[in-house]
Every structure is written in C-alpha cells, then in structure tokens.
Design an enzyme around this catalytic site. Structure first.
Site, PDB file in Angstrom:
ATOM      1  N   LYS A   1      11.689   3.881   0.248  1.00  0.00           N
ATOM      2  CA  LYS A   1      10.427   3.513   0.888  1.00  0.00           C
ATOM      3  C   LYS A   1       9.288   3.770  -0.070  1.00  0.00           C
ATOM      4  O   LYS A   1       9.191   4.844  -0.663  1.00  0.00           O
ATOM      5  CB  LYS A   1      10.229   4.369   2.158  1.00  0.00           C
ATOM      6  CG  LYS A   1       8.988   3.995   2.945  1.00  0.00           C
ATOM      7  CD  LYS A   1       9.235   2.792   3.815  1.00  0.00           C
ATOM      8  CE  LYS A   1       7.952   2.104   4.274  1.00  0.00           C
ATOM      9  NZ  LYS A   1       7.394   1.162   3.256  1.00  0.00           N
TER      10      LYS A   1
ATOM     11  N   SER B   1       3.758   4.213   7.808  1.00  0.00           N
ATOM     12  CA  SER B   1       4.730   3.145   7.565  1.00  0.00           C
ATOM     13  C   SER B   1       6.039   3.471   8.290  1.00  0.00           C
ATOM     14  O   SER B   1       6.683   2.589   8.868  1.00  0.00           O
ATOM     15  CB  SER B   1       5.020   2.998   6.072  1.00  0.00           C
ATOM     16  OG  SER B   1       4.046   2.187   5.452  1.00  0.00           O
TER      17      SER B   1
ATOM     18  N   THR C   1      -3.836   6.086   5.173  1.00  0.00           N
ATOM     19  CA  THR C   1      -3.864   6.898   3.947  1.00  0.00           C
ATOM     20  C   THR C   1      -5.194   7.653   3.856  1.00  0.00           C
ATOM     21  O   THR C   1      -5.227   8.871   3.631  1.00  0.00           O
ATOM     22  CB  THR C   1      -3.640   6.029   2.702  1.00  0.00           C
ATOM     23  OG1 THR C   1      -2.508   5.188   2.939  1.00  0.00           O
ATOM     24  CG2 THR C   1      -3.383   6.874   1.477  1.00  0.00           C
TER      25      THR C   1
ATOM     26  N   GLN D   1       6.925   9.565  -4.885  1.00  0.00           N
ATOM     27  CA  GLN D   1       7.210   9.097  -3.530  1.00  0.00           C
ATOM     28  C   GLN D   1       8.377   9.860  -2.897  1.00  0.00           C
ATOM     29  O   GLN D   1       8.397  10.094  -1.695  1.00  0.00           O
ATOM     30  CB  GLN D   1       7.505   7.590  -3.577  1.00  0.00           C
ATOM     31  CG  GLN D   1       7.310   6.873  -2.269  1.00  0.00           C
ATOM     32  CD  GLN D   1       5.868   6.462  -2.012  1.00  0.00           C
ATOM     33  OE1 GLN D   1       5.201   5.935  -2.899  1.00  0.00           O
ATOM     34  NE2 GLN D   1       5.370   6.697  -0.821  1.00  0.00           N
TER      35      GLN D   1
ATOM     36  N   GLY E   1       2.448  -1.871   0.798  1.00  0.00           N
ATOM     37  CA  GLY E   1       1.375  -2.154  -0.153  1.00  0.00           C
ATOM     38  C   GLY E   1       1.049  -0.961  -1.031  1.00  0.00           C
ATOM     39  O   GLY E   1       1.525   0.151  -0.819  1.00  0.00           O
ATOM     40  N   ASP E   2       0.251  -1.214  -2.037  1.00  0.00           N
ATOM     41  CA  ASP E   2      -0.356  -0.194  -2.896  1.00  0.00           C
ATOM     42  C   ASP E   2      -1.563  -0.919  -3.506  1.00  0.00           C
ATOM     43  O   ASP E   2      -2.038  -1.909  -2.917  1.00  0.00           O
ATOM     44  CB  ASP E   2       0.662   0.290  -3.957  1.00  0.00           C
ATOM     45  CG  ASP E   2       0.240   1.590  -4.638  1.00  0.00           C
ATOM     46  OD1 ASP E   2       0.473   2.663  -4.071  1.00  0.00           O
ATOM     47  OD2 ASP E   2      -0.360   1.540  -5.734  1.00  0.00           O
TER      48      ASP E   2
ATOM     49  N   LYS F   1       6.842  13.112  -1.603  1.00  0.00           N
ATOM     50  CA  LYS F   1       5.847  12.789  -0.582  1.00  0.00           C
ATOM     51  C   LYS F   1       6.545  12.409   0.726  1.00  0.00           C
ATOM     52  O   LYS F   1       6.236  12.915   1.796  1.00  0.00           O
ATOM     53  CB  LYS F   1       5.003  11.608  -1.081  1.00  0.00           C
ATOM     54  CG  LYS F   1       3.878  11.216  -0.163  1.00  0.00           C
ATOM     55  CD  LYS F   1       3.324   9.837  -0.482  1.00  0.00           C
ATOM     56  CE  LYS F   1       2.809   9.696  -1.891  1.00  0.00           C
ATOM     57  NZ  LYS F   1       1.999   8.468  -2.083  1.00  0.00           N
TER      58      LYS F   1
ATOM     59  N   LYS G   1       9.555   2.561  -5.355  1.00  0.00           N
ATOM     60  CA  LYS G   1       8.248   1.953  -5.641  1.00  0.00           C
ATOM     61  C   LYS G   1       8.471   0.684  -6.419  1.00  0.00           C
ATOM     62  O   LYS G   1       9.490   0.538  -7.108  1.00  0.00           O
ATOM     63  CB  LYS G   1       7.414   2.915  -6.487  1.00  0.00           C
ATOM     64  CG  LYS G   1       5.932   2.638  -6.439  1.00  0.00           C
ATOM     65  CD  LYS G   1       5.306   3.307  -5.242  1.00  0.00           C
ATOM     66  CE  LYS G   1       3.854   2.951  -5.059  1.00  0.00           C
ATOM     67  NZ  LYS G   1       3.228   3.828  -4.064  1.00  0.00           N
TER      68      LYS G   1
HETATM   69  N1  GLU Z   1       1.672   2.948  -1.492  1.00  0.00           N
HETATM   70  C1  GLU Z   1       1.535   3.981  -0.513  1.00  0.00           C
HETATM   71  C2  GLU Z   1       1.857   5.323  -1.108  1.00  0.00           C
HETATM   72  O1  GLU Z   1       1.519   5.562  -2.255  1.00  0.00           O
HETATM   73  C3  GLU Z   1       2.266   3.660   0.784  1.00  0.00           C
HETATM   74  C4  GLU Z   1       3.729   3.399   0.676  1.00  0.00           C
HETATM   75  C5  GLU Z   1       4.367   2.896   1.988  1.00  0.00           C
HETATM   76  O2  GLU Z   1       3.689   2.808   2.994  1.00  0.00           O
HETATM   77  O3  GLU Z   1       5.570   2.634   1.932  1.00  0.00           O
HETATM   78  O4  GLU Z   1       2.398   6.203  -0.510  1.00  0.00           O
END
Ligand code: GLU
Length: 449
Positions: free
Chosen positions: A94, A381, A214, A115, A169-170, A118, A130
């Site tokens: 994810k 998410s 976020t 990630q 997204g990012d 996190k 990612k």
């Molecule tokens: N890009 C975001 C992050 O840095 C969200 C990633 C997501 O929602 O999967 O965590």
C-alpha cells in the site's frame, strides 16, 4: 553520513550502499531507521539471527517499465514508471504514486521503505509499497494526463489487485489521476474492483475525509505532541510549506483548532499574510485555477509574496513541512529554533535533512517525523478499503473521528515506545522502533518467505 550506527548495523548499512548505488534518498531513509534500531537488537537478538533487517531493506519486488504516450500536438513521449512492492508481511502493498520529473528508483525506494513503517504504525492491515513516474504533469491538459494514466495502467494493472497491491496518490497524483487509472484498470480487467486503488472520487467508491486526511492527521499529531507538553495549538502561530493537498488541509485543521497560519509556499516562492492565510483563496488559485501562489499577494493587500523566499525564516511557534523531501536543512532548523519554534510535525515524507533533525532534537523541541505524523493519509486509505470491502460509505464525521483516534494511538505508541527504549520524547526512535517491531514480528511468524 555513517556516524552513529551500532556495530551490528553498520555492515548492513554498508551492504545497502553497495547494493543500491547512487540512490541517496534511499540510503538516507535506511540510515535514519538503522540509527535507532541498536537497542532493539539487544532486546530481540533473534531478529539478527533471522536477518530481518537485511530482509526489510530489500524490496520483495521492483517493477520498472516504459510508458509511451502522445501529447495534444501528436508528439510522442517516453516516460519511465516504477512500482516498488517493498513489504507485504502486514497486508497488501500500500502506498501512493508520485508523478514528478525528479522521480527515479532512489526516490521511490525511499518512499516505499518509509511506507512500511508508517503503515505498520497505523495498526491496520497494510504492507508497504510506492510507485511513480518521471512524468511532469505541469502544464499538461486533461486529455494528456488521461492518455498518460491509461498507458501507465496498461502495464501496471497485472501487478495490482485489492489483495496484492493498492496504489493511491502522492505528489502530482490526486482524484483526477486516480479516476483515469481506475477507469483503465476496470476496462482491462472487466472488474469493478473498488479496493484496488484509494483516493477515489466520492461518487465512485472514495472515502469521505480521504482528501483532507494527511493534512488533518499531521495537525492531530502536532496537537498530541503539544498536549504531552501541556500546550495546545490554540493561539499558536503556524507556518506550513507547500500549498498542495497536504498543506491546504493542514492549514485548515490548524485554523479550526485556533491557530493562526501566517505563511505557506509553492515551488517558486512564499506568501506571508499576517492577517492569517485565507484558505479559500489558496484553494481556488492552486486547485481550481492551477496558478502560482504569487496571485494571492496580487489579490490581497495584507499579503507579501517573496520569490524564492525561505518559509522557515518566517517566525512561528509550530512548523509543518508539507511539500517534499529534504526541504528543511540544518540552517533552516537553526533559524526556526532561534525564532522560538516549539514543535515540528512533518506532513511530507522525509522533509527534514539529518542535520535538521539533529538540531531539533538537541534543542529539545517536539519533532514528529513524517512516518508517524503524516500516516493519516494512508490510514484513511485503509478505511477506504474497509468501506469498499463492505460496500459501505461512512459519514465525514465518523471517518474523521476514526482518523483522529488512529493519530492519537500512533502518538501514544511512539511516545511510549521511545520511553521504553530509553529515549523519552524522541518520536524518531518511537516511530521507527514501534513500526519495525510490528513488521518484524509478522515476518518472523510468516517464516522465511
Ligand atoms: N502517498 C501517501 C503517503 O505518503 C498516501 C499513500 C496511500 O494512501 O496509499 O503515505
């Protein structure tokens, strides 16, 4: 940058350097985590034996592919895209997709690595991954964006699935791009598989509060750090970098909690508004008109625009770096401290350089690293995936309340873990160790896979 590593960890880091040449952001992200894991190996020597750290540093799978597309004038462009499926011990990979010309494998690997921890901190069933492309969306028409997204998904779809890998997204990827990606995935697979992408529009499977999550989460985390010091955001002066999705909703929540936001930025400069940033104006300029922030100062008398200005030179109590990696260096950190800043919560991924982090920690201010402070986006998410799986749709209030609970828990977990491992108040130690332990224990349980 190799100072401060435990003797068991130094060779692991050297190996990462050797195996991943030139990927400096990835090296930085790995170093920042390894720096804090010494005490973990003392308490859990079994992790060294089963080489958990070496395994975590090596992505499970890395996909690199060509994305050919045609612009509105008929010219052909070739971009490169990536998906790094880093770790699936806790759930499907994810993490977001980033479209920005600076994207190369080292950026995607640093983001994917962050990630993992996190996502573990959210306590939800999501692994780490990612992706992205060196495609530059600036100045591109809707149809060009659509053709690019369709071409990218035509290759990527075979690697995705609601139980396999779930992008979002990012930077450079929001609901519009997710829409084109989802449309193409649906067409190729002939499946309305809502849970394969998150950050969807509210009419087609998206979650309320995902757009805000976020930024809101970063501010909830900042509020918890302040609470732990008998402080609050009420009446504080806040400075935010960026003016994208994360920055906008961080500013909104900070204002709702009684703070005054006096500055934000974009890639060309900063605006300072001593009356407090007027959010609707920023949103119209950046999100609807897609113009430069300088327009804000053209329109509003109380505001000043400084081309190439440094947002960290604007005096504040609380700083929220919400633009991009390494945007706040040692000098900036010193300036913030000199100006009386007492807390920093990162809305972006790895925005503070190692020197900057050291300066914040020496000064004893509350410093919340991105992998904890900005976990609200990916957590929501996971809530979107939950709603998709149960074919349900929650209210904004309920979703925001869940997000707040998650951020409060992440803060508590980081705070207590830092204490337990002998570094009270050090959220870097707390976040890295708490995230690592959850992943490492799951990896042990799943065997050598
Ligand atoms: N890009 C975001 C992050 O840095 C969200 C990633 C997501 O929602 O999967 O965590």
């Amino acid at each position: 940058m190799t100072a401060g590593l435990d003797e068991k960890l130094e060779p692991i880091y050297q190996d990462v350097l050797k195996r991943n040449p030139g990927e400096k952001e990835f090296h930085q992200a790995v170093h920042e985590v390894l720096e804090t894991l010494g005490p973990v190996l003392v308490k859990y020597p079994e992790f060294a034996e089963s080489k958990i750290i070496q395994r975590i540093c090596e992505p499970e799978r890395q996909i690199i592919f060509r994305v050919p597309w045609q612009d509105d004038d008929g010219n052909i462009h070739i971009n490169r895209a990536f998906r790094v499926e880093f770790n699936s011990a806790l759930g499907p990979y994810k993490g977001g997709m980033r479209f920005h010309p600076s994207v190369y494998l080292g950026i995607i690997k640093f983001l994917g690595f962050e990630q993992i921890f996190k996502n573990a901190l959210t306590d939800l069933p999501i692994g780490g991954g990612k992706g992205g492309s060196d495609f530059d969306p600036k100045g591109r028409s809707d149809s060009e964006i659509m053709r690019f997204c369709q071409s990218l998904m035509t290759e990527l779809y075979r690697n995705l699935g609601e139980y396999t890998d779930v992008p979002a997204g990012d930077i450079g990827v929001s609901t519009r791009e997710i829409g084109y990606l989802f449309g193409q995935y649906k067409r190729i697979t002939n499946r309305y598989e809502s849970g394969v992408l998150t950050g969807k529009g509210l009419d087609w499977g998206g979650s309320r509060a995902r757009t805000e999550a976020t930024g809101y989460g970063t501010v909830f985390f900042a509020e918890e750090m302040l609470k732990a010091r008998d402080e609050s955001l009420d009446g504080k002066t806040v400075v935010v970098s960026g003016s994208g999705n994360v920055a906008i909703y961080a500013m909104q929540k900070a204002q709702q909690l009684g703070a005054k936001v006096v500055a934000c930025s974009d890639s060309s400069g900063i605006i300072v508004d001593d009356e407090g940033i007027e959010l609707d104006r920023v949103r119209r300029i950046k999100e609807v008109e897609r113009r430069r922030l300088s327009v804000y100062a053209d329109e509003k008398k109380s505001a000043k625009y400084v081309e190439d200005g440094n947002v960290w030179h604007v005096p504040c109590d609380v700083a929220l770096p919400s633009a991009t990696q390494n945007e706040l260096n040692g000098k900036d950190a010193k300036k913030l401290i000199e100006n009386g800043c007492i807390a920093v919560a990162e809305g972006a991924n790895m925005p503070t350089t190692p020197e900057g982090i050291q300066i914040f920690q020496k000064a004893g201010i509350a410093y919340g690293p991105g992998k904890a402070a900005n976990a609200g986006g990916v957590a929501t998410s996971a809530l979107e995936m939950q709603q998709n799986a149960s074919r349900d749709s929650w209210t904004f209030k309920h979703t925001e309340e869940r997000l707040r609970e998650i951020m409060v828990n992440i803060h508590k977990n980081c705070y207590e873990t830092a204490d337990e491992f002998g570094s009270p108040g050090n959220y870097v130690v707390g976040a890295n160790i708490a995230g690592f332990l959850r992943v490492a224990k799951a990896m042990e349980a799943l065997g050598l896979v």
